[in-house]
Design a protein around this motif. Structure first.
Motif, PDB file in Angstrom:
ATOM      1  N   UNK A  76       0.854  -1.187   0.000  1.00  0.00           N
ATOM      2  CA  UNK A  76       0.000   0.000   0.000  1.00  0.00           C
ATOM      3  C   UNK A  76       0.895   1.244   0.000  1.00  0.00           C
ATOM      4  N   UNK A  77       1.140   1.763  -1.135  1.00  0.00           N
ATOM      5  CA  UNK A  77       2.083   2.864  -1.308  1.00  0.00           C
ATOM      6  C   UNK A  77       1.463   4.175  -0.868  1.00  0.00           C
ATOM      7  N   UNK A  78       2.196   4.976  -0.092  1.00  0.00           N
ATOM      8  CA  UNK A  78       1.731   6.268   0.372  1.00  0.00           C
ATOM      9  C   UNK A  78       2.258   7.364  -0.550  1.00  0.00           C
ATOM     10  N   UNK A  79       1.494   8.423  -0.683  1.00  0.00           N
ATOM     11  CA  UNK A  79       1.903   9.553  -1.512  1.00  0.00           C
ATOM     12  C   UNK A  79       2.702  10.548  -0.703  1.00  0.00           C
ATOM     13  N   UNK A  80       3.689  11.152  -1.303  1.00  0.00           N
ATOM     14  CA  UNK A  80       4.494  12.146  -0.606  1.00  0.00           C
ATOM     15  C   UNK A  80       3.684  13.394  -0.305  1.00  0.00           C
ATOM     16  N   UNK A  81       2.724  13.732  -1.169  1.00  0.00           N
ATOM     17  CA  UNK A  81       1.916  14.944  -0.979  1.00  0.00           C
ATOM     18  C   UNK A  81       1.030  14.823   0.245  1.00  0.00           C
ATOM     19  N   UNK A  82       0.532  13.675   0.514  1.00  0.00           N
ATOM     20  CA  UNK A  82      -0.304  13.477   1.699  1.00  0.00           C
ATOM     21  C   UNK A  82      -0.135  12.042   2.149  1.00  0.00           C
ATOM     22  N   UNK A  83       0.715  11.837   3.168  1.00  0.00           N
ATOM     23  CA  UNK A  83       1.067  10.474   3.553  1.00  0.00           C
ATOM     24  C   UNK A  83      -0.052   9.749   4.305  1.00  0.00           C
ATOM     25  N   UNK A  84      -1.206  10.404   4.465  1.00  0.00           N
ATOM     26  CA  UNK A  84      -2.331   9.724   5.106  1.00  0.00           C
ATOM     27  C   UNK A  84      -3.302   9.139   4.088  1.00  0.00           C
ATOM     28  N   UNK A  85      -3.081   9.416   2.810  1.00  0.00           N
ATOM     29  CA  UNK A  85      -3.918   8.804   1.778  1.00  0.00           C
ATOM     30  C   UNK A  85      -3.295   7.491   1.337  1.00  0.00           C
ATOM     31  N   UNK A  86      -4.095   6.441   1.350  1.00  0.00           N
ATOM     32  CA  UNK A  86      -3.671   5.151   0.791  1.00  0.00           C
ATOM     33  C   UNK A  86      -4.348   5.002  -0.572  1.00  0.00           C
ATOM     34  N   UNK A  87      -3.568   4.849  -1.605  1.00  0.00           N
ATOM     35  CA  UNK A  87      -4.127   4.747  -2.951  1.00  0.00           C
ATOM     36  C   UNK A  87      -4.389   3.278  -3.306  1.00  0.00           C
ATOM     37  N   UNK A  88      -5.440   3.059  -4.055  1.00  0.00           N
ATOM     38  CA  UNK A  88      -5.791   1.704  -4.468  1.00  0.00           C
ATOM     39  C   UNK A  88      -4.730   1.149  -5.423  1.00  0.00           C
ATOM     40  N   UNK A  89      -4.428  -0.143  -5.349  1.00  0.00           N
ATOM     41  CA  UNK A  89      -3.420  -0.728  -6.253  1.00  0.00           C
ATOM     42  C   UNK A  89      -3.775  -0.511  -7.709  1.00  0.00           C
ATOM     43  N   UNK A  90      -5.091  -0.600  -8.010  1.00  0.00           N
ATOM     44  CA  UNK A  90      -5.567  -0.347  -9.370  1.00  0.00           C
ATOM     45  C   UNK A  90      -6.551   0.805  -9.315  1.00  0.00           C
ATOM     46  N   UNK A  91      -6.313   1.807 -10.122  1.00  0.00           N
ATOM     47  CA  UNK A  91      -7.169   2.992 -10.096  1.00  0.00           C
ATOM     48  C   UNK A  91      -8.611   2.597 -10.442  1.00  0.00           C
ATOM     49  N   UNK A  92      -9.585   2.953  -9.607  1.00  0.00           N
ATOM     50  CA  UNK A  92     -10.982   2.612  -9.905  1.00  0.00           C
ATOM     51  C   UNK A  92     -11.435   3.251 -11.214  1.00  0.00           C
ATOM     52  N   UNK A  93     -12.281   2.540 -11.939  1.00  0.00           N
ATOM     53  CA  UNK A  93     -12.849   3.085 -13.161  1.00  0.00           C
ATOM     54  C   UNK A  93     -13.965   4.051 -12.817  1.00  0.00           C
ATOM     55  N   UNK A  94     -14.401   4.802 -13.809  1.00  0.00           N
ATOM     56  CA  UNK A  94     -15.462   5.781 -13.577  1.00  0.00           C
ATOM     57  C   UNK A  94     -16.741   5.103 -13.093  1.00  0.00           C
ATOM     58  N   UNK A  95     -17.026   3.903 -13.592  1.00  0.00           N
ATOM     59  CA  UNK A  95     -18.234   3.191 -13.179  1.00  0.00           C
ATOM     60  C   UNK A  95     -18.162   2.739 -11.727  1.00  0.00           C
ATOM     61  N   UNK A  96     -16.957   2.595 -11.201  1.00  0.00           N
ATOM     62  CA  UNK A  96     -16.796   2.120  -9.817  1.00  0.00           C
ATOM     63  C   UNK A  96     -16.852   3.251  -8.801  1.00  0.00           C
ATOM     64  N   UNK A  97     -16.820   4.493  -9.281  1.00  0.00           N
ATOM     65  CA  UNK A  97     -16.815   5.650  -8.383  1.00  0.00           C
ATOM     66  C   UNK A  97     -18.235   6.194  -8.263  1.00  0.00           C
ATOM     67  N   UNK A  98     -18.770   6.358  -7.051  1.00  0.00           N
ATOM     68  CA  UNK A  98     -20.145   6.867  -6.905  1.00  0.00           C
ATOM     69  C   UNK A  98     -20.243   8.315  -7.372  1.00  0.00           C
ATOM     70  N   UNK A  99     -21.331   8.609  -8.069  1.00  0.00           N
ATOM     71  CA  UNK A  99     -21.557  10.001  -8.510  1.00  0.00           C
ATOM     72  C   UNK A  99     -22.039  10.857  -7.351  1.00  0.00           C
ATOM     73  N   UNK A 100     -22.785  10.272  -6.422  1.00  0.00           N
ATOM     74  CA  UNK A 100     -23.176  10.928  -5.178  1.00  0.00           C
ATOM     75  C   UNK A 100     -22.603  10.129  -4.029  1.00  0.00           C
ATOM     76  N   UNK A 101     -22.145  10.820  -3.003  1.00  0.00           N
ATOM     77  CA  UNK A 101     -21.634  10.107  -1.836  1.00  0.00           C
ATOM     78  C   UNK A 101     -22.783   9.365  -1.156  1.00  0.00           C
ATOM     79  N   UNK A 102     -22.664   8.052  -0.922  1.00  0.00           N
ATOM     80  CA  UNK A 102     -23.723   7.319  -0.219  1.00  0.00           C
ATOM     81  C   UNK A 102     -23.908   7.842   1.205  1.00  0.00           C
ATOM     82  N   UNK A 103     -25.104   7.723   1.711  1.00  0.00           N
ATOM     83  CA  UNK A 103     -25.389   8.187   3.070  1.00  0.00           C
ATOM     84  C   UNK A 103     -24.509   7.447   4.081  1.00  0.00           C
ATOM     85  N   UNK A 104     -23.932   8.180   5.040  1.00  0.00           N
ATOM     86  CA  UNK A 104     -23.130   7.503   6.076  1.00  0.00           C
ATOM     87  C   UNK A 104     -23.977   6.617   6.989  1.00  0.00           C
ATOM     88  N   UNK A 105     -25.313   6.690   6.846  1.00  0.00           N
ATOM     89  CA  UNK A 105     -26.203   5.894   7.689  1.00  0.00           C
ATOM     90  C   UNK A 105     -26.736   4.666   6.957  1.00  0.00           C
TER      91      UNK A 105
END
Length: 555
Positions: free
Chosen positions: A1-30
């Motif tokens: 799990x490689x960390x970015x130098x710009x923000x070492x608290x972000x963990x990036x996915x091994x494979x970049x998610x496709x547009x279809x895998x990214x929600x257009x609206x944030x799901x409710x936290x509930x």
């Protein structure tokens, strides 16, 4: 799990998610089930926790709620932030996790100063409570009470013996011949005076002992009042400290507004408000200009002793602490509405199993409330009122959870309702529920009894929790029917009728430690809750005949 130098608290996915895998609206936290991308992030964090690279703590002894927030950074890359609820091993900040949402130094200064004052009051309280003066007074009072009880008991026995003697004397006087009436009356009066004397003697002795005790009780009362004053000062100091500490919790929205956390609660916020993983993650994302995409929270490690949490299970944001603040913190983002768990139930429901002039037995479907809620009015009760307008006194004798199906008893008039309800109160009604558990119970768990007192979890209603201090007694008997793969089909015999009793007793670690299949509150959400009120036996309010109904489980 490689960390970015710009923000070492972000963990990036091994494979970049496709547009279809990214929600257009944030799901409710509930939501009960996190978005698939948040689930993927949770699994990556769990892999890290399994390795325990930083020696965080022994989660097999004390579990913890963790959370992830899938974010998009300024370069458009997708990754996630990680957080834990509250503290771990006394630490607010640990490598790889977002920090608390208050300034730690400011918070610590207030906390140390306040804790010193609370510690002094606690030490003062302990000195008074364990003082020799208080101990001596309590011992003297106890000894004096024992002496009083012994002395008064002996005196009372003497008076009983004397009373028995006077009775014999009265009988002898009545039978004695050759005694004038005046002399007989004189001797009878003497006996009566002796009786009155003994009554006065006992009353005076009681008063004398009470006066001796009162002197000591007054001295002890002064000490107890001092103890109460210290406790009140400590409680007030604690309230002041909480008020000061919560003033350091400043919440920001994505629309640019700011409010103190106290703004969102009618009274003082509950302990731990703002310290859950969700608020930490959202606060950090806004502060560092990261776009939240999906939130996921899960429990890791041993189940708690009170509430029901299972290792690696997902849970929505809590309602007591997070529900008041998360909508404000997410304002300015595109967020899906909070899920509506009400289901479309055919208007022909509930089906009538039995009916006469006094009562109804209906088959309540899963997903339909028994009685109207604060927001949802469609329910068994309202449907039956419309179906039986000639019975305005119609009442539900008991209730079933919205997700539970099965036999429900309804009275057509108040007299029948009173008679039937009395049977429930006196536990003369026989009830049996059928359920499927998520775990295959062991061979030594074929039948048994669960006694775990329950009360509402005020910080996460409508969830219930086990509490031996203030919970109401709850008892459930159970018997295994069979095993179906890795699940268990079981019969429950509730001996009490507490809210969510069977669901908590099944899922709690000190119960069966196996949630009912489909239980979104205490296990994992599914197509439906596999819990069915299968048998009901009671006495008819008019005929006094014992009625018995059974309805096979629809699963």
């Amino acid at each position: 799990m490689q960390q970015t130098a710009a923000n070492d608290l972000i963990t990036y996915f091994p494979t970049c998610p496709t547009a279809d895998e990214i929600p257009t609206l944030m799901p409710s936290p509930f939501s009960n089930i996190p978005h698939p991308l948040a689930q993927q992030a949770c699994l990556m964090l769990q892999e890290k926790l399994s390795g325990d690279q930083h020696g965080l703590r022994d989660f097999s002894q004390h579990g913890k709620m963790f959370g992830v927030l899938v974010v998009r950074d300024s370069a458009g890359r997708i990754g996630f932030l990680s957080a834990f609820s509250g503290m771990i091993s006394g630490q607010w900040q640990l490598p790889g996790f977002v920090p608390q949402l208050f300034e730690l130094a400011e918070h610590a200064n207030y906390l140390y100063a306040g804790n010193d004052q609370l510690a002094e009051l606690t030490a003062q309280l302990q000195r008074v409570e364990t003082s020799k003066q208080r101990s001596d007074l309590m011992q003297q009072i106890s000894q004096l009470q024992q002496q009083r009880d012994l002395a008064l008991t002996e005196l009372k026995q003497q008076h009983r013996d004397a009373k028995a003697g006077r009775k014999q004397q009265r009988l002898a006087l009545q039978e004695l011949t050759g005694l004038s009436d005046s002399e007989r009356q004189r001797q009878m009066a003497t006996l009566a005076l002796a009786s009155q004397h003994h009554k006065r003697e006992f009353t005076n002795a009681s008063l004398q002992w009470q006066e001796k005790l009162q002197l000591l009780l007054q001295q002890l009362d002064q000490v107890e009042r001092h103890i109460q004053e210290i406790k009140e000062r400590r409680a007030e100091k604690s309230r002041q400290l909480h008020k000061i500490l919560f003033a350091t919790y400043q919440l920001h929205s994505f629309s640019g507004e700011q409010q103190p956390i106290t703004h969102f609660f009618d009274a003082m916020p509950p302990a731990g408000a703002g310290d859950c993983a969700g608020p930490k993650l959202i606060h950090y994302a806004r502060k560092h200009r990261l776009q939240p995409l999906a939130l996921g929270e899960f429990w890791w490690g041993a189940s708690p002793s009170t509430g029901v949490r299972h290792h690696a299970h997902y849970y929505p944001a809590c309602r007591g602490k997070c529900r008041p603040i998360l909508p404000f913190m997410l304002d300015g983002l595109g967020v899906e509405p909070e899920p509506d768990h009400a289901q479309e139930i055919d208007l022909s429901e509930p089906a009538v199993v039995y009916e006469d002039e006094s009562l109804l037995v209906v088959n309540k479907p899963s997903g339909l409330l028994s009685a109207p809620g604060k927001q949802v009015k469609d329910c068994v009760y309202n449907r039956l009122l419309q179906r039986y307008p000639e019975n305005p006194e119609l009442r539900l004798v008991h209730r079933l959870d919205m997700a539970t199906s099965g036999l429900l008893l309804v009275a057509k008039n108040l007299k029948a309702n009173k008679f039937l309800q009395r049977q429930f109160i006196q536990r003369d009604v026989e009830k049996r529920y059928e359920a499927i558990l998520t775990r295959r119970l062991s061979p030594d768990q074929l039948e048994g009894e669960i006694n775990l007192p329950l009360c509402v979890d005020l910080y996460d209603t409508p969830r219930q929790m086990v509490c031996f201090e203030s919970g109401k007694a709850a008892k459930t008997c159970w018997r295994v029917l069979n095993h179906e793969g890795e699940t268990t089909r079981i019969w429950f015999y509730p001996q009490t009728g507490r809210t969510h009793q069977l669901r908590v007793h099944a899922s709690h670690k000190d119960g069966l430690n196996a949630a009912i299949v489909g239980d979104a509150l205490y296990g994992q959400a599914g197509e439906r809750l596999m819990l069915h009120a299968q048998r009901l036996c009671f006495t008819h309010p008019v005929s006094r005949e014992r009625l018995e109904f059974e309805l096979p489980a629809p699963f």
